[in-house]
Design an enzyme around this catalytic site. Structure first.
Site, mmCIF file in Angstrom:
data_model
loop_
_atom_site.group_PDB
_atom_site.id
_atom_site.type_symbol
_atom_site.label_atom_id
_atom_site.label_comp_id
_atom_site.label_asym_id
_atom_site.label_seq_id
_atom_site.Cartn_x
_atom_site.Cartn_y
_atom_site.Cartn_z
ATOM 1 N N ASP A 1 0.834 -1.203 0.000
ATOM 2 C CA ASP A 1 0.000 0.000 0.000
ATOM 3 C C ASP A 1 0.867 1.251 0.000
ATOM 4 O OD1 ASP A 1 -2.106 1.855 0.597
ATOM 5 O OD2 ASP A 1 -3.120 0.335 1.797
ATOM 6 N N HIS B 1 -0.267 3.774 1.540
ATOM 7 C CA HIS B 1 -0.700 4.386 2.813
ATOM 8 C C HIS B 1 -0.554 3.402 3.969
ATOM 9 C CE1 HIS B 1 -3.113 6.078 -0.581
ATOM 10 N NE2 HIS B 1 -2.661 7.214 -0.059
ATOM 11 N N ASP C 1 -2.988 3.167 6.402
ATOM 12 C CA ASP C 1 -4.359 2.734 6.745
ATOM 13 C C ASP C 1 -4.472 2.345 8.215
ATOM 14 O OD1 ASP C 1 -4.992 3.245 4.139
ATOM 15 O OD2 ASP C 1 -5.348 1.173 3.552
ATOM 16 N N HIS D 1 -11.607 3.748 5.111
ATOM 17 C CA HIS D 1 -10.569 3.009 4.376
ATOM 18 C C HIS D 1 -9.153 3.454 4.800
ATOM 19 C CE1 HIS D 1 -9.634 5.729 0.589
ATOM 20 N NE2 HIS D 1 -9.745 6.445 1.682
ATOM 21 N N ASP E 1 -3.145 1.348 -5.139
ATOM 22 C CA ASP E 1 -2.413 2.620 -5.079
ATOM 23 C C ASP E 1 -0.958 2.446 -4.642
ATOM 24 O OD1 ASP E 1 -2.372 2.690 -2.220
ATOM 25 O OD2 ASP E 1 -4.272 3.795 -2.156
ATOM 26 N N GLU F 1 -9.390 -1.246 -3.982
ATOM 27 C CA GLU F 1 -9.356 0.169 -4.364
ATOM 28 C C GLU F 1 -9.435 0.445 -5.865
ATOM 29 O OE1 GLU F 1 -9.475 3.084 -2.476
ATOM 30 O OE2 GLU F 1 -9.572 2.062 -0.522
HETATM 31 N N1 LIG Z 1 -7.157 2.801 1.475
HETATM 32 C C1 LIG Z 1 -6.735 3.997 1.151
HETATM 33 N N2 LIG Z 1 -6.633 4.390 -0.090
HETATM 34 N N3 LIG Z 1 -6.419 4.826 2.177
HETATM 35 C C2 LIG Z 1 -6.002 6.156 2.004
HETATM 36 C C3 LIG Z 1 -5.978 6.884 3.304
HETATM 37 C C4 LIG Z 1 -5.536 8.311 3.158
HETATM 38 C C5 LIG Z 1 -5.425 9.082 4.460
HETATM 39 N N4 LIG Z 1 -4.340 8.595 5.274
HETATM 40 C C6 LIG Z 1 -6.743 9.036 5.217
HETATM 41 O O1 LIG Z 1 -6.812 8.487 6.279
HETATM 42 O O2 LIG Z 1 -7.722 9.545 4.735
#
Ligand SMILES: NC(=[NH2+])NCCC[C@H](N)C(=O)O
Length: 298
Positions: free
Chosen positions: A123, A125, A127, A140, A229, A272
């Site tokens: 990922d 991110h 998460d 998410h 992503d 995603e």
């Molecule tokens: N599963 C994903 N694409 N997560 C993106 C999270 C982006 C950001 N850290 C949030 O909490 O909003």
């Protein structure tokens, strides 16, 4: 070993502000991909598609959608559990990444492996927010924290009232966008994070090999959850939260090749895909290439 593959659509979008991720499974369903896998010698079926129930029309990407995410993941966890019960290998197609709460709660419950399951999280991110630290209120951005036992009890206690993952068996690869709250949580828990910078330096293969070791040592099995992503947006434009400077498919796919042959590998998840943001089906095609690599028999 003959593998029975169960594809499970996880059509969820209310964990993100761009809820068209719920169209992701349908996009794959309408390709000839599953037929092609049958020709490769797999017994493949599209087992089910779990759909979002949102009777009160709660707005996507808000904390109010927690009840919708809970109800959805409860059904998803049982479907994944049933699939394993039939000795099949579940491949879950998201949906926004909050479907990971259902997928892995189902797998871990089935294996009776609370705290003894390895998870490789691919990922851009982390998460790993909780409702207290989230900057966006999008669920998410929270599934990994949830599976580690941090967040709303409604989700952390899905299926069983225990944390699903022990931090020492979890590893993230490809991270390049995160906020302070989630970083603190993962650092306090001592979770191994391979930032994208490290991937650039060592190569994806070396990072993935290390991740496999972490996820298998002292566990009853492991899984991989792949957020599209993780890739550079040139190769995966069809995602809601793209981040520049990501992974290259030419480097990533060879490392995933033949993973299905590892008997400890219990389930796979790709999330995603947002078909409305895709261009010329680039991301949909990449998703198929990823799965084909994992399933490639040597
Ligand atoms: N599963 C994903 N694409 N997560 C993106 C999270 C982006 C950001 N850290 C949030 O909490 O909003």
């Amino acid at each position: 070993m003959t593998h029975i593959l169960h594809f499970i659509g996880a059509a969820l979008g209310c964990g993100t502000k761009k809820p068209e991720t719920l169209e992701g499974p349908e996009a794959l369903y309408h390709t000839p991909f599953l037929k092609q896998l049958n020709n490769l010698g797999y017994v493949t079926s599209w087992e089910d598609t779990i759909v979002e129930h949102n009777p009160n029309k709660i707005q996507a990407g808000t904390l109010e959608s927690l009840s919708v995410v809970h109800d959805f993941n409860h059904r998803l966890a049982h479907t994944v559990d049933d699939s394993l019960e039939q000795s099949a290998f579940p491949i879950v197609i998201g949906g926004d990444h909050s479907v990971a709460i259902g997928t892995w709660s189902g797998v871990i419950h089935h294996l009776n492996a609370e705290g003894e399951f390895g998870l490789i999280w691919l990922d851009a991110h982390m998460d790993s927010h909780t409702p207290q630290t989230t900057p966006s209120n999008c669920i998410h951005g929270m599934p990994l924290a949830t599976l580690l036992g941090h967040g709303e009890e409604e989700l952390t206690h899905l299926i069983s009232p225990k944390a699903k993952l022990n931090p020492k068996h979890v590893v993230l690869i490809g991270v390049r966008s995160f906020e302070e709250g989630e970083q603190k949580l993962l650092e306090n828990l001592n979770v191994r994070i391979m930032f994208q910078k490290e991937v650039h330096q060592r190569g994806f293969q070396a990072c993935f090999d290390e991740a496999l070791e972490i996820a298998q040592k002292g566990t009853k099995g492991f899984g991989v959850t792949l957020d599209l992503d993780m890739f550079d947006p040139r190769f995966a434009p069809g995602v809601g939260v793209p981040e520049t400077d990501g992974a290259l498919p030419t480097e990533t796919l060879p490392a995933l090749q033949g993973l299905i042959q590892n008997p400890n590998f219990k389930a796979f998840e790709v999330v995603e895909l947002n078909p409305t943001l895709d261009r010329d089906d680039i991301t949909l095609t990449l998703l198929q290439d990823i799965i084909a690599s994992v399933l490639q028999k040597s």
